[in-house]
Design a protein around this motif. Sequence first.
Motif, PDB file in Angstrom:
ATOM      1  N   MET A 181       0.825  -1.203   0.000  1.00  0.00           N
ATOM      2  CA  MET A 181       0.000   0.000   0.000  1.00  0.00           C
ATOM      3  C   MET A 181       0.858   1.250   0.000  1.00  0.00           C
ATOM      4  O   MET A 181       0.554   2.234  -0.658  1.00  0.00           O
ATOM      5  CB  MET A 181      -0.915   0.022   1.229  1.00  0.00           C
ATOM      6  CG  MET A 181      -2.133  -0.820   1.071  1.00  0.00           C
ATOM      7  SD  MET A 181      -3.204  -0.137  -0.189  1.00  0.00           S
ATOM      8  CE  MET A 181      -4.449   0.600   0.805  1.00  0.00           C
ATOM      9  N   LEU A 184       2.066   1.955  -3.448  1.00  0.00           N
ATOM     10  CA  LEU A 184       1.017   2.527  -4.281  1.00  0.00           C
ATOM     11  C   LEU A 184       0.789   3.995  -3.947  1.00  0.00           C
ATOM     12  O   LEU A 184       0.674   4.830  -4.830  1.00  0.00           O
ATOM     13  CB  LEU A 184      -0.285   1.747  -4.095  1.00  0.00           C
ATOM     14  CG  LEU A 184      -0.293   0.322  -4.651  1.00  0.00           C
ATOM     15  CD1 LEU A 184      -1.595  -0.355  -4.301  1.00  0.00           C
ATOM     16  CD2 LEU A 184      -0.125   0.340  -6.142  1.00  0.00           C
ATOM     17  N   HIS A 185       0.740   4.272  -2.653  1.00  0.00           N
ATOM     18  CA  HIS A 185       0.504   5.658  -2.261  1.00  0.00           C
ATOM     19  C   HIS A 185       1.657   6.546  -2.675  1.00  0.00           C
ATOM     20  O   HIS A 185       1.474   7.715  -3.027  1.00  0.00           O
ATOM     21  CB  HIS A 185       0.303   5.755  -0.748  1.00  0.00           C
ATOM     22  CG  HIS A 185      -1.090   5.485  -0.328  1.00  0.00           C
ATOM     23  ND1 HIS A 185      -2.051   6.464  -0.243  1.00  0.00           N
ATOM     24  CD2 HIS A 185      -1.699   4.344  -0.014  1.00  0.00           C
ATOM     25  CE1 HIS A 185      -3.181   5.923   0.134  1.00  0.00           C
ATOM     26  NE2 HIS A 185      -3.000   4.636   0.283  1.00  0.00           N
ATOM     27  N   ARG A 187       3.331   6.438  -5.258  1.00  0.00           N
ATOM     28  CA  ARG A 187       3.295   6.825  -6.664  1.00  0.00           C
ATOM     29  C   ARG A 187       2.453   8.063  -6.883  1.00  0.00           C
ATOM     30  O   ARG A 187       2.670   8.816  -7.811  1.00  0.00           O
ATOM     31  CB  ARG A 187       2.748   5.684  -7.507  1.00  0.00           C
ATOM     32  CG  ARG A 187       3.787   4.667  -7.765  1.00  0.00           C
ATOM     33  CD  ARG A 187       3.574   4.026  -9.103  1.00  0.00           C
ATOM     34  NE  ARG A 187       3.424   2.605  -8.881  1.00  0.00           N
ATOM     35  CZ  ARG A 187       2.704   1.826  -9.646  1.00  0.00           C
ATOM     36  NH1 ARG A 187       2.061   2.314 -10.667  1.00  0.00           N
ATOM     37  NH2 ARG A 187       2.619   0.555  -9.381  1.00  0.00           N
ATOM     38  N   VAL A 188       1.463   8.214  -6.035  1.00  0.00           N
ATOM     39  CA  VAL A 188       0.596   9.377  -6.221  1.00  0.00           C
ATOM     40  C   VAL A 188       1.218  10.616  -5.611  1.00  0.00           C
ATOM     41  O   VAL A 188       1.282  11.668  -6.229  1.00  0.00           O
ATOM     42  CB  VAL A 188      -0.769   9.121  -5.582  1.00  0.00           C
ATOM     43  CG1 VAL A 188      -1.670  10.290  -5.827  1.00  0.00           C
ATOM     44  CG2 VAL A 188      -1.371   7.870  -6.133  1.00  0.00           C
ATOM     45  N   SER A 189       1.652  10.482  -4.357  1.00  0.00           N
ATOM     46  CA  SER A 189       2.275  11.651  -3.726  1.00  0.00           C
ATOM     47  C   SER A 189       3.631  11.229  -3.216  1.00  0.00           C
ATOM     48  O   SER A 189       3.752  10.669  -2.132  1.00  0.00           O
ATOM     49  CB  SER A 189       1.403  12.179  -2.595  1.00  0.00           C
ATOM     50  OG  SER A 189       0.683  11.128  -2.018  1.00  0.00           O
ATOM     51  N   GLU A 192       5.242  11.898   0.586  1.00  0.00           N
ATOM     52  CA  GLU A 192       4.781  11.380   1.870  1.00  0.00           C
ATOM     53  C   GLU A 192       5.636  10.211   2.309  1.00  0.00           C
ATOM     54  O   GLU A 192       5.990   9.353   1.512  1.00  0.00           O
ATOM     55  CB  GLU A 192       3.331  10.932   1.752  1.00  0.00           C
ATOM     56  CG  GLU A 192       2.380  12.098   1.751  1.00  0.00           C
ATOM     57  CD  GLU A 192       0.952  11.627   1.683  1.00  0.00           C
ATOM     58  OE1 GLU A 192       0.756  10.435   1.413  1.00  0.00           O
ATOM     59  OE2 GLU A 192       0.054  12.447   1.882  1.00  0.00           O
TER      60      GLU A 192
ATOM     61  N   HIS B  18      -6.164  15.886  -2.454  1.00  0.00           N
ATOM     62  CA  HIS B  18      -5.312  15.468  -3.550  1.00  0.00           C
ATOM     63  C   HIS B  18      -5.010  16.639  -4.456  1.00  0.00           C
ATOM     64  O   HIS B  18      -3.891  16.797  -4.924  1.00  0.00           O
ATOM     65  CB  HIS B  18      -6.001  14.357  -4.333  1.00  0.00           C
ATOM     66  CG  HIS B  18      -5.166  13.850  -5.449  1.00  0.00           C
ATOM     67  ND1 HIS B  18      -3.977  13.204  -5.244  1.00  0.00           N
ATOM     68  CD2 HIS B  18      -5.306  13.927  -6.775  1.00  0.00           C
ATOM     69  CE1 HIS B  18      -3.457  12.881  -6.407  1.00  0.00           C
ATOM     70  NE2 HIS B  18      -4.238  13.311  -7.357  1.00  0.00           N
ATOM     71  N   GLU B  21      -2.368  18.908  -3.006  1.00  0.00           N
ATOM     72  CA  GLU B  21      -1.012  18.392  -2.967  1.00  0.00           C
ATOM     73  C   GLU B  21      -0.389  18.363  -4.342  1.00  0.00           C
ATOM     74  O   GLU B  21       0.791  18.593  -4.493  1.00  0.00           O
ATOM     75  CB  GLU B  21      -1.034  16.974  -2.404  1.00  0.00           C
ATOM     76  CG  GLU B  21      -1.280  16.952  -0.927  1.00  0.00           C
ATOM     77  CD  GLU B  21      -0.648  15.749  -0.292  1.00  0.00           C
ATOM     78  OE1 GLU B  21       0.053  15.029  -1.004  1.00  0.00           O
ATOM     79  OE2 GLU B  21      -0.863  15.557   0.885  1.00  0.00           O
ATOM     80  N   GLU B  22      -1.182  18.040  -5.329  1.00  0.00           N
ATOM     81  CA  GLU B  22      -0.576  17.773  -6.613  1.00  0.00           C
ATOM     82  C   GLU B  22      -0.191  19.026  -7.361  1.00  0.00           C
ATOM     83  O   GLU B  22       0.361  18.966  -8.422  1.00  0.00           O
ATOM     84  CB  GLU B  22      -1.525  16.922  -7.473  1.00  0.00           C
ATOM     85  CG  GLU B  22      -1.501  15.477  -7.078  1.00  0.00           C
ATOM     86  CD  GLU B  22      -0.097  14.968  -6.845  1.00  0.00           C
ATOM     87  OE1 GLU B  22       0.742  15.135  -7.716  1.00  0.00           O
ATOM     88  OE2 GLU B  22       0.150  14.415  -5.764  1.00  0.00           O
ATOM     89  N   PHE B  50      -5.289   8.802  -9.001  1.00  0.00           N
ATOM     90  CA  PHE B  50      -4.336   8.257  -9.948  1.00  0.00           C
ATOM     91  C   PHE B  50      -3.060   9.057  -9.888  1.00  0.00           C
ATOM     92  O   PHE B  50      -3.096  10.262  -9.710  1.00  0.00           O
ATOM     93  CB  PHE B  50      -4.880   8.383 -11.368  1.00  0.00           C
ATOM     94  CG  PHE B  50      -5.722   7.247 -11.783  1.00  0.00           C
ATOM     95  CD1 PHE B  50      -6.754   7.445 -12.662  1.00  0.00           C
ATOM     96  CD2 PHE B  50      -5.489   5.973 -11.314  1.00  0.00           C
ATOM     97  CE1 PHE B  50      -7.541   6.394 -13.067  1.00  0.00           C
ATOM     98  CE2 PHE B  50      -6.272   4.918 -11.708  1.00  0.00           C
ATOM     99  CZ  PHE B  50      -7.310   5.135 -12.589  1.00  0.00           C
ATOM    100  N   PRO B  51      -1.944   8.423 -10.098  1.00  0.00           N
ATOM    101  CA  PRO B  51      -0.726   9.209 -10.191  1.00  0.00           C
ATOM    102  C   PRO B  51      -0.721  10.000 -11.480  1.00  0.00           C
ATOM    103  O   PRO B  51      -1.392   9.653 -12.441  1.00  0.00           O
ATOM    104  CB  PRO B  51       0.381   8.159 -10.181  1.00  0.00           C
ATOM    105  CG  PRO B  51      -0.271   6.899 -10.619  1.00  0.00           C
ATOM    106  CD  PRO B  51      -1.689   6.981 -10.178  1.00  0.00           C
ATOM    107  N   TYR B  65      -2.009  -0.472 -11.399  1.00  0.00           N
ATOM    108  CA  TYR B  65      -2.150   0.303 -10.162  1.00  0.00           C
ATOM    109  C   TYR B  65      -3.559   0.196  -9.629  1.00  0.00           C
ATOM    110  O   TYR B  65      -3.796  -0.039  -8.446  1.00  0.00           O
ATOM    111  CB  TYR B  65      -1.792   1.755 -10.472  1.00  0.00           C
ATOM    112  CG  TYR B  65      -2.046   2.721  -9.360  1.00  0.00           C
ATOM    113  CD1 TYR B  65      -3.172   3.527  -9.355  1.00  0.00           C
ATOM    114  CD2 TYR B  65      -1.153   2.854  -8.312  1.00  0.00           C
ATOM    115  CE1 TYR B  65      -3.396   4.428  -8.349  1.00  0.00           C
ATOM    116  CE2 TYR B  65      -1.368   3.749  -7.302  1.00  0.00           C
ATOM    117  CZ  TYR B  65      -2.496   4.530  -7.329  1.00  0.00           C
ATOM    118  OH  TYR B  65      -2.723   5.425  -6.326  1.00  0.00           O
ATOM    119  N   MET B  69      -4.654  -1.560  -6.126  1.00  0.00           N
ATOM    120  CA  MET B  69      -5.319  -0.727  -5.129  1.00  0.00           C
ATOM    121  C   MET B  69      -6.631  -1.364  -4.703  1.00  0.00           C
ATOM    122  O   MET B  69      -6.933  -1.478  -3.517  1.00  0.00           O
ATOM    123  CB  MET B  69      -5.563   0.638  -5.759  1.00  0.00           C
ATOM    124  CG  MET B  69      -5.645   1.763  -4.813  1.00  0.00           C
ATOM    125  SD  MET B  69      -4.252   1.890  -3.731  1.00  0.00           S
ATOM    126  CE  MET B  69      -4.487   3.524  -3.134  1.00  0.00           C
TER     127      MET B  69
END
Lengths: 382, 317
Positions: A181, A184-185, A187-189, A192, B18, B21-22, B50-51, B65, B69
Motif C-alpha cells: 500500500m 502505491l501511495h 506513486r501518487v504523492s 509522503e 489530492h 497536494e498535486e 491516480f498518479p 495500479y 489498489m
Amino acid sequence: MNMCRPVDVAKWWQQENPAAQRRAPSSSSPSSSSSSVRLMEAVRCVASEQRRMLSSAQPLSTLPRLRRSSFPQQRGRSRHFLITATSTSGLQVALYVFTEAGELSSFSKMSVFGPVVKIHPVVLASICDSYERRNEGASRVIGTLLGTIDKHSIEVTNCFSVPHNESEDEVAVDMEFAKNMYELHKRVSPTEVIIGWYATGFDITEHSVLIHEYYSREASNPIHLTVDSALQSGKMNIRAYVSAQMGVPGKTVGVMFTPLSVKYVYYDTERIGVDLLQRTRVTPSRTKGLTSDLSQVAGSAARVQDMLTTVLAYIEDVLSGKVTADNSVGRFLMDLVNKVPTISAEDFENMLNSNINDLLMVTYLSNLTQAQIALNEKLVLL
Amino acid sequence: MQPLYLTLRLSSIVIIKHYQEEGQGSEVVQGVLLGLVVDDRLEITNCFPFPQHTEDDADFDEVQYQMEMMRSLRHVNIDHLHVGWYQSTYYGSFVSRALLDSQFSYQHAIEESVVLIYDPIKTAQGSLSLKAYRLTPKLMEICKEKDFTPEGLKKANIGFEHMFEEVPIVIKNSHLISVLMWELEDKSTVADKHELLNLSSSNHLEKSLQLLMDRVDDMSQDIVKYNTYSRNLSKQQQQKHQYLQRRQQENAQRQSRGEPPLPEEDITKMFKPPQPPPRMDTLLIAGQINNYCQNVKEFTSQNLGKLFMAEALQGHN
C-alpha cells in the motif's frame, strides 16, 4: 504483574499530613492542594514501580500502565487517574483527571515533550471509516500514518488501514500489505513518508509495543496515534505518542509512550469542505444537499449576522454593567468598526455603480452567447 | 434519473486534499470512485487518486495500479466496486473529447457510473463545488454507433443541452463521523473561512471571460467550416442537376436523330459528395460555452448580492 497499592501510599501520606486530608474534594473543580496530594501519590507510585522493574531480572518490554480500576474510589465523586510519565528530564508527570461525566481536563500538565503533531481531518475520517468496517470479532483497527516531518512538527496527511489479528497472547500484522500500500501511495504523492501508525481504542496495550517495534523498522521514531472510536470515556479522545526508552542501560530496558500535543490543521479548501460537512450533523437524517447560487451567500450572511448579534449582546451587557469590560475584546471591537472603510458617499456610489454595471454587462453577454449557440443548434438541425 | 446519494464524508476530503497536494497548475487530477448501488441510489464511499502521467508511464501501469489498489482495499473491507471517476477542472472547462470517451467507456461497462467534477477554484471562493454528471441515453446511443454526421444527430434530435445530465448530490454521514465532527468543532482553533463574502470579482471574471472568448472563437471556426460544407453541397447538387438536365436534352436530341442514347453514367462517381464535417466537436464546444455562461451567471448573481450588502453596510455609516 503486581502494581503498587496506592491505598498503602495514600494511608502513609495521610498519616504524614493529616491536614491535607481535611481538604476533601467537595467542589467539582479540584483545588490545588488536593491535586498536590494526588501528584505525590502518583509520583511515589511510579517511582516504586520503576524501582521494581529495574530490579527484576527478566527483560520487560511492557510499559508501566496503571489500570483505572486499580485505584480506590474517592469519597463523593469517583475519580479515575491515568498517569503517564515522561522519562527525559527527570520524572515529569502529566496528570489527567476524568470525572464521571467523561470530561477531559489536563490541569496540571507540567510539560509535554517533543514536536507538535498536526493532523488533517482526512486521517481521522479514514480511521473512523475503517473502524466501522472492521472484521467480525476484531475489537480494534490499526493502520499506517503517512505524512511529512518538519523540524518542529509532524504533519499527518494520509493513512490507510492494515489488516491484523490480535489475540490474548500474540499479534500478527500483515506487513507485506502495508509495504504494498505504501508503494502505491508513494506513486501518487511521492513526498509522503511513513511517520507512524494508528490504533483505535482507548488504552495502550502490550501488543502496541510490539507493533510499534515493527514500525520503528520502517520509520525513525514513529509516532503512535490513538483514536477512541468506541467512545469509552464519552468522548473521542485523539492522542499521539512517541516512544522513548526508559530504564538502566545494559540492564532491563522498557518502553514508555510519551504524549505529544495534537493540533488540527486544514488546507484552505479542506476547511470549506469540512464546514459543509459540519452542517450535516444538525439534520436528524444526517444528510445535506449541496446548495448553490444566492442561497449560499445568504447562508454566509446569516452566519455573520449571528456573530454580530452575539457581539451586540455582549456590548449591551457591558454597558448595563452586567459583565465587566475586557480591554482586549474592546480593542478587537474597535478594529472591527474601523474596518468598514469611510469613503465619501459619492465615491462609493460611483464604485458601486461601475461594479454593478460590469456584472450586468457580463450577464447580458453570457445570455447573448447562450442564445446564439441555441440558435446555431436549431439552424443546423433544420 | 434517480437522486444520487453520495456518502461524501471521506471522498470530498480526499479529493480536496489530492488537488492541493498535486499542484496548483492547470493539470487535472483524476481518480476512481468506489462505492455501491443501493436501491435507486448510488452511494460513493471511498476514492483513490491516480498518479500523474509522466512521459515514461504506459497505460498498463495505470491498470495495474488500479487493480492492486482495489485488491488491497478489499482486504480491509472497503467497497471495491468501481462506480465512477472524478476529475478536477479549471474554471469549469471539462467538456472535452477525452471526458466524453472516458465517461462513455465507464457507463458502457457500469450502468450507473458518474463522473464527479470538482472545481477547486470555485471551492476556494467559499462554496464546495462538486457536480456529478452522466451521459444521457440518447448520447450513449450515438457514441455507440459512432455516427457523428449531421444527419445522425438530427435523427436523434440532440442539442448541446441534452448531452450531460446532472445528478443531485446529497451528503450522508454515519453517527461516528458526526461525533468526529463535533470533536473537530470543539478542538480546532482554525478560524472560520469567510471567503464567500469576498467582494473582489474582477480576477475570476477576467479568466472566465477569456476562456469563453477562446471557445467562441473555436465555435466560429467550426461554423465557418460547416457553412463551406453546406455551400459546397448545394453547389454540387446544382451541378448534378445541370448535368442530368443536359443528359436528358442530349438523349432527347439523339433520339430525335435516331442514334442510341448515351449510357447512363454513374453520377455518384462523377460528383463525389463532400465529406460532412463531424458534428461532435461542435456539440462539445457548444456544451462547454453553455457551461461557462452558466458559471459566469452564477458568479455575477452572487457578486451582485454581495455588492448590495456592502451598500447597505456603507449606508449606515
